[in-house]
Design a protein around this motif. Structure first.
Motif, PDB file in Angstrom:
ATOM      1  N   ASP A  22       8.770   8.878 -12.036  1.00 40.65           N
ATOM      2  CA  ASP A  22       8.647   8.479 -10.640  1.00 40.65           C
ATOM      3  C   ASP A  22       9.560   7.309 -10.288  1.00 40.65           C
ATOM      4  OD1 ASP A  22       6.739  10.370 -10.764  1.00 40.65           O
ATOM      5  OD2 ASP A  22       5.031   9.083 -10.360  1.00 40.65           O
ATOM      6  N   GLN A  23       9.658   6.334 -11.204  1.00 37.98           N
ATOM      7  CA  GLN A  23      10.486   5.160 -10.935  1.00 37.98           C
ATOM      8  C   GLN A  23      11.939   5.578 -10.709  1.00 37.98           C
ATOM      9  OE1 GLN A  23       9.000   1.922 -11.149  1.00 37.98           O
ATOM     10  NE2 GLN A  23      10.830   1.083 -10.211  1.00 37.98           N
ATOM     11  N   ALA A  24      12.435   6.474 -11.551  1.00 36.74           N
ATOM     12  CA  ALA A  24      13.819   6.932 -11.409  1.00 36.74           C
ATOM     13  C   ALA A  24      14.015   7.758 -10.139  1.00 36.74           C
ATOM     14  CB  ALA A  24      14.221   7.742 -12.644  1.00 36.74           C
ATOM     15  N   ILE A  25      13.033   8.587  -9.811  1.00 36.91           N
ATOM     16  CA  ILE A  25      13.120   9.388  -8.587  1.00 36.91           C
ATOM     17  C   ILE A  25      13.211   8.475  -7.366  1.00 36.91           C
ATOM     18  CG2 ILE A  25      11.815  10.925  -7.062  1.00 36.91           C
ATOM     19  CD1 ILE A  25      10.814  12.380  -9.564  1.00 36.91           C
ATOM     20  N   LEU A  26      12.331   7.480  -7.305  1.00 38.86           N
ATOM     21  CA  LEU A  26      12.351   6.551  -6.170  1.00 38.86           C
ATOM     22  C   LEU A  26      13.637   5.723  -6.152  1.00 38.86           C
ATOM     23  CD1 LEU A  26       8.625   5.386  -6.225  1.00 38.86           C
ATOM     24  CD2 LEU A  26       9.697   7.014  -4.653  1.00 38.86           C
ATOM     25  N   ILE A  86       4.201   2.425  -6.211  1.00 44.22           N
ATOM     26  CA  ILE A  86       5.342   1.826  -6.906  1.00 44.22           C
ATOM     27  C   ILE A  86       6.278   1.244  -5.863  1.00 44.22           C
ATOM     28  CG2 ILE A  86       7.264   2.239  -8.482  1.00 44.22           C
ATOM     29  CD1 ILE A  86       5.743   4.642  -9.568  1.00 44.22           C
ATOM     30  N   SER A  87       6.476  -0.043  -5.911  1.00 41.28           N
ATOM     31  CA  SER A  87       7.321  -0.703  -4.917  1.00 41.28           C
ATOM     32  C   SER A  87       8.782  -0.664  -5.350  1.00 41.28           C
ATOM     33  CB  SER A  87       6.860  -2.158  -4.722  1.00 41.28           C
ATOM     34  OG  SER A  87       7.691  -2.820  -3.802  1.00 41.28           O
ATOM     35  N   VAL A  88       9.593   0.027  -4.567  1.00 42.99           N
ATOM     36  CA  VAL A  88      11.034   0.094  -4.806  1.00 42.99           C
ATOM     37  C   VAL A  88      11.735  -0.333  -3.521  1.00 42.99           C
ATOM     38  CG1 VAL A  88      12.991   1.585  -5.360  1.00 42.99           C
ATOM     39  CG2 VAL A  88      10.795   1.953  -6.492  1.00 42.99           C
ATOM     40  N   ALA A 119       3.505  10.246 -15.517  1.00 46.04           N
ATOM     41  CA  ALA A 119       3.913   8.924 -15.033  1.00 46.04           C
ATOM     42  C   ALA A 119       3.091   8.468 -13.840  1.00 46.04           C
ATOM     43  CB  ALA A 119       5.397   8.944 -14.678  1.00 46.04           C
ATOM     44  N   SER A 120       2.812   9.376 -12.885  1.00 49.59           N
ATOM     45  CA  SER A 120       2.062   8.966 -11.689  1.00 49.59           C
ATOM     46  C   SER A 120       0.638   8.576 -12.032  1.00 49.59           C
ATOM     47  CB  SER A 120       2.070  10.084 -10.644  1.00 49.59           C
ATOM     48  OG  SER A 120       1.521  11.273 -11.169  1.00 49.59           O
TER      49      SER A 120
END
Length: 313
Positions: A243-247, A266-268, A110-111
């Motif tokens: 990564d999106q879910a982790i962030l 990734i902007s969260v 993913a990264s």
């Protein structure tokens, strides 16, 4: 196409497999039905018809929650491969009257999908316009199996070496700095922190969020080793598969996370990424291909050309 896929195409239609995959990924008929803008009962009936057609039960509907059966777990990768192949064929057909593009199938963690590939792939494709790339997000172990079976041509993951007799070649691209992702309300994210790198030891008493080790054992073990070198054993309390879910979990305040530099792009909302002080806080990034490494200067196929491009970028 594998014998399993051939038999499957004779028994079911692609739409039924799409319905099945959506339910398997969401683990909810309601959520899957929303994907297709259809009523939940209609989707439930389609899944039931598919089970009857195949002669197996794909989902365990007991105990108040939906789970994949052994047959369902076996069907997921086969159905995904068949749908991917059908999509490739559909996209290639318009080119039948001209020069047929060569499909280059890329597996990437993913990264790398969000970080490395957007940086290097556009320039590579401008130099090789006859190539039609297909990028598949997949973990390290899935990439290894896909390379062995020929489902992908090249992989990007965090392996450091290939297992003996695997028939794979691993080439290290770089060591990527690790960052600590923290909720915006955390003291490490406060303006008073001054943007200074954080010593890893500051994380010793923090709950951490990580991906399952089964998804990427080398990357997982790297994070553990970095923490151990700093004098503590990481306290992983939550797991997420990308990564999106982790962030997202970090934003919820469920813990902190050690993430590679590419993931910081990734902007969260509600998440701040701070640098780590230790120079050894890095994680490897490698390119993996099937077969032996090509000789320098050899033209090679699409995978070999992309490998060289990645090494030179």
């Amino acid at each position: 196409m594998s014998p399993t896929l051939v038999r499957m195409t004779e028994m079911v239609d692609l739409r039924a497999l799409s319905y099945f995959l959506a339910v398997a990924e969401e683990m909810s008929v309601t959520a899957a039905a929303r994907r297709f803008h259809m009523a939940q009962p209609a989707l439930s009936q389609a899944i039931t018809r598919l089970e009857r057609r195949l002669g197996v039960t794909l989902f365990d509907r007991t105990r108040g929650r939906l789970r994949l059966t052994a047959a369902g777990r076996l069907l997921v990768p086969e159905a995904r491969a068949l749908l991917d192949r059908a999509r490739e064929v559909t996209e290639l057909l318009p080119h039948a009257q001209g020069t047929e593009p060569t499909v280059l199938r890329i597996g990437a963690i993913a990264s790398a999908v969000s970080g490395l590939l957007p940086r290097v792939l556009p320039g590579f494709l401008r130099q090789h316009p006859s190539l039609a790339p297909r990028v598949y997000e997949m973990g390290q172990r899935t990439q290894v199996e896909a390379l062995r079976t020929g489902a992908i041509d090249i992989g990007v993951c965090r392996m450091t070496r290939a297992e003996e007799g695997s028939g794979l070649t691993v080439t290290r691209l770089t060591d990527e700095p690790l960052y600590c992702a923290v909720p915006a309300s955390h003291p490490l994210a406060a303006p008073g922190a001054g943007g200074r790198p954080v010593p890893l030891a500051r994380l010793a008493d923090e709950d951490l969020i990580c991906f399952p080790r089964s998804l990427a054992p080398v990357a997982f073990d790297t994070l553990v080793a970095v923490c151990m070198r700093a004098g503590f054993s990481p306290r992983f309390r939550q797991e997420a598969r990308n990564d999106q879910a982790i962030l997202g979990m970090v934003a919820c305040g469920l813990g902190l996370a050690l993430v590679p530099e590419t993931s910081t792009r990734i902007s969260v909302p509600g998440v701040t990424c701070v640098a780590l002080a230790e120079p050894y806080a890095v994680t490897p990034l490698s390119v993996v291909t099937a077969g032996a490494a090509e000789e320098p200067g050899a033209p090679g196929g699409p995978a070999a050309r992309l490998r060289r491009w990645l090494l030179e970028s």
